[in-house]
Design a protein around this motif. Structure first.
Motif, PDB file in Angstrom:
ATOM      1  N   ALA A   1      35.255  30.536  53.828  1.00  7.45           N
ATOM      2  CA  ALA A   1      35.505  30.352  52.397  1.00  7.45           C
ATOM      3  C   ALA A   1      35.536  31.694  51.665  1.00  7.45           C
ATOM      4  CB  ALA A   1      34.432  29.438  51.800  1.00  7.45           C
ATOM      5  N   LEU A   2      34.612  32.596  51.996  1.00 11.17           N
ATOM      6  CA  LEU A   2      34.588  33.920  51.357  1.00 11.17           C
ATOM      7  C   LEU A   2      35.840  34.719  51.711  1.00 11.17           C
ATOM      8  CD1 LEU A   2      30.848  34.967  51.833  1.00 11.17           C
ATOM      9  CD2 LEU A   2      32.025  34.608  49.655  1.00 11.17           C
ATOM     10  N   ARG A   3      36.222  34.689  52.978  1.00  8.76           N
ATOM     11  CA  ARG A   3      37.408  35.431  53.413  1.00  8.76           C
ATOM     12  C   ARG A   3      38.655  34.911  52.707  1.00  8.76           C
ATOM     13  NH1 ARG A   3      36.606  34.909  58.361  1.00  8.76           N
ATOM     14  NH2 ARG A   3      37.932  33.156  58.911  1.00  8.76           N
ATOM     15  N   MET A   4      38.780  33.591  52.629  1.00  7.54           N
ATOM     16  CA  MET A   4      39.955  33.009  51.989  1.00  7.54           C
ATOM     17  C   MET A   4      39.978  33.326  50.498  1.00  7.54           C
ATOM     18  SD  MET A   4      41.421  29.125  52.245  1.00  7.54           S
ATOM     19  CE  MET A   4      40.256  28.332  51.157  1.00  7.54           C
ATOM     20  N   ALA A   5      38.807  33.304  49.840  1.00  2.15           N
ATOM     21  CA  ALA A   5      38.746  33.572  48.403  1.00  2.15           C
ATOM     22  C   ALA A   5      39.159  35.009  48.090  1.00  2.15           C
ATOM     23  CB  ALA A   5      37.335  33.301  47.888  1.00  2.15           C
ATOM     24  N   ILE A   6      38.647  35.966  48.866  1.00  4.46           N
ATOM     25  CA  ILE A   6      38.985  37.379  48.628  1.00  4.46           C
ATOM     26  C   ILE A   6      40.463  37.637  48.925  1.00  4.46           C
ATOM     27  CG2 ILE A   6      38.540  39.745  49.388  1.00  4.46           C
ATOM     28  CD1 ILE A   6      35.645  38.861  49.966  1.00  4.46           C
ATOM     29  N   ALA A   7      40.945  37.099  50.052  1.00  5.21           N
ATOM     30  CA  ALA A   7      42.349  37.305  50.431  1.00  5.21           C
ATOM     31  C   ALA A   7      43.288  36.660  49.413  1.00  5.21           C
ATOM     32  CB  ALA A   7      42.597  36.730  51.822  1.00  5.21           C
ATOM     33  N   ALA A   8      42.941  35.462  48.929  1.00  4.80           N
ATOM     34  CA  ALA A   8      43.787  34.776  47.945  1.00  4.80           C
ATOM     35  C   ALA A   8      43.828  35.548  46.632  1.00  4.80           C
ATOM     36  CB  ALA A   8      43.259  33.363  47.716  1.00  4.80           C
ATOM     37  N   MET A   9      42.683  36.082  46.217  1.00  7.58           N
ATOM     38  CA  MET A   9      42.628  36.845  44.973  1.00  7.58           C
ATOM     39  C   MET A   9      43.491  38.108  45.074  1.00  7.58           C
ATOM     40  SD  MET A   9      39.206  37.906  42.843  1.00  7.58           S
ATOM     41  CE  MET A   9      38.656  39.094  44.069  1.00  7.58           C
ATOM     42  N   LEU A  10      43.419  38.801  46.212  1.00  7.45           N
ATOM     43  CA  LEU A  10      44.241  39.996  46.423  1.00  7.45           C
ATOM     44  C   LEU A  10      45.726  39.628  46.450  1.00  7.45           C
ATOM     45  CD1 LEU A  10      44.536  43.006  47.114  1.00  7.45           C
ATOM     46  CD2 LEU A  10      44.190  42.399  49.525  1.00  7.45           C
TER      47      LEU A  10
ATOM     48  N   PRO B   1      36.518  31.701  42.689  1.00  3.50           N
ATOM     49  CA  PRO B   1      35.712  30.478  42.855  1.00  3.50           C
ATOM     50  C   PRO B   1      36.541  29.257  43.246  1.00  3.50           C
ATOM     51  CG  PRO B   1      35.888  31.065  40.529  1.00  3.50           C
ATOM     52  CD  PRO B   1      36.430  32.221  41.312  1.00  3.50           C
ATOM     53  N   VAL B   2      37.801  29.204  42.771  1.00  4.97           N
ATOM     54  CA  VAL B   2      38.659  28.066  43.126  1.00  4.97           C
ATOM     55  C   VAL B   2      38.942  28.065  44.628  1.00  4.97           C
ATOM     56  CG1 VAL B   2      40.963  27.068  42.849  1.00  4.97           C
ATOM     57  CG2 VAL B   2      39.706  27.873  40.845  1.00  4.97           C
TER      58      VAL B   2
ATOM     59  N   ALA C   1      43.205  34.932  35.390  1.00  2.00           N
ATOM     60  CA  ALA C   1      43.601  33.914  36.372  1.00  2.00           C
ATOM     61  C   ALA C   1      43.362  34.409  37.794  1.00  2.00           C
ATOM     62  CB  ALA C   1      45.072  33.552  36.178  1.00  2.00           C
ATOM     63  N   VAL C   2      43.624  35.702  38.025  1.00  2.00           N
ATOM     64  CA  VAL C   2      43.377  36.289  39.347  1.00  2.00           C
ATOM     65  C   VAL C   2      41.889  36.238  39.680  1.00  2.00           C
ATOM     66  CG1 VAL C   2      43.427  38.434  40.679  1.00  2.00           C
ATOM     67  CG2 VAL C   2      45.421  37.762  39.325  1.00  2.00           C
ATOM     68  N   LEU C   3      41.039  36.599  38.727  1.00  4.36           N
ATOM     69  CA  LEU C   3      39.588  36.600  38.961  1.00  4.36           C
ATOM     70  C   LEU C   3      39.052  35.192  39.204  1.00  4.36           C
ATOM     71  CD1 LEU C   3      38.385  39.213  36.302  1.00  4.36           C
ATOM     72  CD2 LEU C   3      38.409  39.488  38.790  1.00  4.36           C
ATOM     73  N   LEU C   4      39.533  34.225  38.415  1.00  2.93           N
ATOM     74  CA  LEU C   4      39.032  32.858  38.558  1.00  2.93           C
ATOM     75  C   LEU C   4      39.552  32.167  39.817  1.00  2.93           C
ATOM     76  CD1 LEU C   4      39.070  31.458  34.906  1.00  2.93           C
ATOM     77  CD2 LEU C   4      37.125  32.210  36.270  1.00  2.93           C
TER      78      LEU C   4
END
Length: 729
Positions: free
Chosen positions: A411-420, A114-115, A108-111
């Motif tokens: 979008a990339l920054r938000m995706a990486i920060a959200a995953m962390l 892309p979300v 779920a963390v990895l997916l």
């Protein structure tokens, strides 16, 4: 003494009454209360069912009702319906996805990458794109935090989400189905007129001997507000007026023309502001100044009442505007008898005031007497089915995949920060692990300064909200207080969402405390978890904005400035040159005007962000940027003034015309200065505006500038020459 106290009390009451009246008036135009009540009504029914049945699965119905109803309904009935359907569809889809992948927390963390990346790109779709994104990441996060372990459980959860979304959609459709057909469009035009009113107020204050003269910056900010109101109207109702177009919907065509009149009316006030600055340098009779001030106050009242007339179409508003028009004529007649009225600048100022008056009359004639049916009466079965035509999906998909550099970084920054953030939540806050990435996604903004501001506001609002909510539930009648927290929290978070985000976060927390409290009190651990998740999520957002693909305006500002100058160049070429590949579209000059003004606004906003970036970054070039942007704004204004004279056609009788050949040398110099300025910036900052300077074009043979237009061209040349000199130094 008693008399003095009564006078003071009367003034206080009058002031408070004025504030209340203004707030209520604003609600007629910007219905934040109505939006808040729609959210509250959508949420309160499933909440009551959940409490009385003791079935905790109603939680999914509550969340679905909230997220679907939180989508702001603007624009046509078709757009509003598509937004509600999209919100419901995303809620159901990502409930299923989250419930399935949540069986493996690390999957779920990895997916989430892309979300979150996709929801970041949805910023390209505007405000409603961000609202739809909420339905995606919220349901993915909550569902993955509470996975299902069997197919019946998944089906039951999906059914609750669908029911909640359908209920919110029904409330939403009911909220606009009985509106008059043209009311949503008219509201956007009302916003423009009220923005014009604010501009007139500033210009009028400069003529008030008891008030401080309005600054150039203050006037430009009001001009930006008008541009923003026009852009929002076009975003919701995109068709621009053209006398050649054959629109099937006569109401939309009339309102498109009325919007055009409002835009041109704002241009008259900007001209009045420019001429006022020239008149202030002359020795004027105080009575003349007082008369100009009175005239401008009448224009202010007219703009205000026009805003409310466009929204309500009430006869009393129409009569009020007519009375102001008559008063204006009386004041202008008195002004014409004063000695200072013979000055050229005074005559030009009166000319633009009369143009404003004429545009007001045209606006009244355009919509007065029109009979509008209710929205639900205007949609046949075929029109209703056409709401879901694939062309709308294709158009939105093209907007979505606009991978410009800034949005891609965001979008990339938000995706990486959200995953962390989600990983930290899974490891340390397993019960409510979604709170951390949810805060991170909401706080993260395209620019560092905005992210820091949002993080601070959310932290303050959340801490205050959970503390106050916890204390309120300790009072007697906590059961009733819980309902009040949910109902009024939903209303007030919407009301403050665009006004003050700290207060919005405060009421969001009250809403959640009321929703998630068990029994009649809230667990202390829940409060601590909420505060901790907010601080962690906000901190990750701020740090990621600084280290992950940061968007610093030190690098972006030169590009924005060059784009603004290039937009003016395209506007200039369209007005004065014939291009082989350009179609003869009467509305196209408005499109070039919009592009130039929007580019100026982007450059100005970039400069403001540049000034608020961390102090160690070099700011020595800020004055040069400010000067260049100021010159470019003036260039846009001169192009607007030139075209305004052409549209008005009321200066032909009092000035001598010039032929095309007399203006060719000056236009050639202007074209050369544009090329030098843009080329200099492209070379200095390694940019490419993709302008084909060798493109075949010739000066329009139909040009016959009046003396007034000739002066616009001369001022345009001087402003551009000054801009070029500043760039060279």
């Amino acid at each position: 003494m008693k008399k003095i106290n009564s006078v003071i009390l009367h003034r206080i009451v009058e002031k408070r009454y004025g504030r209340l009246k203004k707030r209520l008036d604003n609600e007629i135009i910007e219905p934040a209360w109505g939006w808040g009540f729609r959210v509250a009504i959508s949420v309160i029914l499933p909440t009551i069912l959940s409490i009385y049945t003791g079935n905790h699965d109603f939680f999914w119905m509550i969340v679905a009702a909230e997220t679907v109803s939180i989508v702001e309904l603007k624009g046509s009935a078709g757009l509003r319906s598509r937004l509600l359907i999209a919100a419901l569809s995303f809620s159901v889809l990502f409930t299923v996805i989250g419930s399935l992948v949540g069986l493996s927390p690390y999957l779920a963390v990895l997916l989430l990458f892309p979300v979150a990346f996709a929801t970041g790109l949805m910023k390209n779709l505007g405000d409603w794109g961000l609202a739809l994104a909420l339905n995606i990441y919220l349901f993915y996060l909550i569902a993955s935090n509470h996975p299902t372990h069997s197919l019946p459980e998944l089906m039951e959860r999906t059914a609750y989400v669908a029911l909640g979304g359908l209920w919110a959609m029904a409330v939403g459709i009911f909220s606009f189905s009985f509106l008059p057909q043209g009311k949503p469009y008219r509201r956007t035009i009302a916003h423009i007129w009220l923005a014009v009113e604010q501009l007139v107020t500033l210009v009028a204050n400069s003529w008030d001997t008891k008030a401080k003269r309005s600054s150039v910056r203050a006037i430009y900010l009001k001009e930006k507000d008008i541009r923003k109101a026009i852009d929002e109207s076009i975003a919701q109702f995109s068709a621009l007026y053209s006398s050649k177009q054959n629109q099937k919907n006569k109401t939309d065509q009339q309102l498109s023309y009325a919007r055009r009149c409002a835009s041109l009316a704002s241009l008259q006030i900007i001209s009045v502001a420019e001429l006022s600055e020239k008149l202030f340098k002359e020795d004027l009779d105080p009575l003349f100044k007082a008369q100009i001030f009175s005239i401008l106050k009448v224009l202010e009242q007219m703009a205000n009442r026009l805003g409310f007339f466009f929204y309500t179409t009430k006869d009393e508003e129409f009569l009020l505007i007519q009375s102001r028009l008559k008063r204006l004529e009386q004041f202008l007649e008195l002004l014409s008898k004063m000695p200072d009225a013979t000055k050229q600048n005074s005559q030009d100022l009166v000319l633009h005031i009369r143009r404003f008056s004429r545009l007001v009359n045209i606006s009244l004639e355009t919509i007065s007497g029109n009979k509008e049916g209710r929205i639900f009466q205007q949609y046949s079965l075929w029109q209703t089915l056409n709401i879901l035509h694939p062309k709308h999906l294709i158009h939105n998909f093209r907007q979505f995949i606009n991978f410009d550099n800034l949005t891609l970084k965001y979008a990339l920054r938000m995706a990486i920060a959200a995953m962390l953030s989600y990983l930290i939540g899974v490891l340390y806050l397993p019960e409510h692990s979604y709170w951390v990435p949810l805060t991170t996604i909401i706080v993260t903004q395209p620019f560092f300064g905005a992210t820091l501001k949002r993080g601070i506001e959310r932290s303050i609002g959340t801490v205050a909200g959970v503390v106050v909510g916890g204390l309120l539930l300790m009072l007697p009648f906590a059961f009733a207080i819980r309902y009040m927290l949910i109902f009024f929290g939903a209303i007030l978070m919407i009301y403050n969402l665009r006004k003050n985000y700290a207060w919005a976060a405060f009421f969001i927390s009250l809403f959640l405390i009321g929703l998630m409290s068990t029994g009649d009190e809230v667990e202390r651990s829940l409060i601590l978890e909420r505060i901790m998740a907010t601080f962690i999520g906000g901190a990750i957002s701020v740090v990621s904005g600084f280290v992950l693909f940061p968007s610093w305006d030190k690098k972006l500002l030169p590009n924005y400035l060059t784009q603004a100058i290039a937009a003016n160049y395209h506007y200039f070429v369209h007005l004065f040159y014939d291009l082989a590949e350009e179609s003869a579209d009467q509305a196209s000059w408005v499109q070039f005007k919009i592009a130039a003004e929007s580019s100026n606004s982007n450059a100005y906003d970039s400069l403001n962000r540049y000034l608020t970036e961390p102090k160690y970054r070099e700011k020595s070039q800020a004055p040069a940027y400010f000067t260049a942007i100021t010159y470019n704004i003036r260039i846009t204004r001169e192009l607007n003034f030139y075209q305004d004279d052409k549209e008005a056609e009321d200066t032909q009788k009092r000035v001598d015309n010039r032929n095309t050949y007399s203006v060719i040398p000056l236009l050639t110099k202007i074209h050369s200065l544009f090329q030098q300025s843009i080329g200099l910036l492209e070379q200095r900052y390694k940019l490419d505006m993709q302008i084909n300077w060798t493109n075949e074009k010739s000066i329009k043979s139909t040009l016959a500038p009046t003396e007034h237009q000739w002066q616009c061209v001369e001022r345009l040349y001087l402003e551009l020459k000054a801009l070029n000199a500043g760039l060279n130094h």
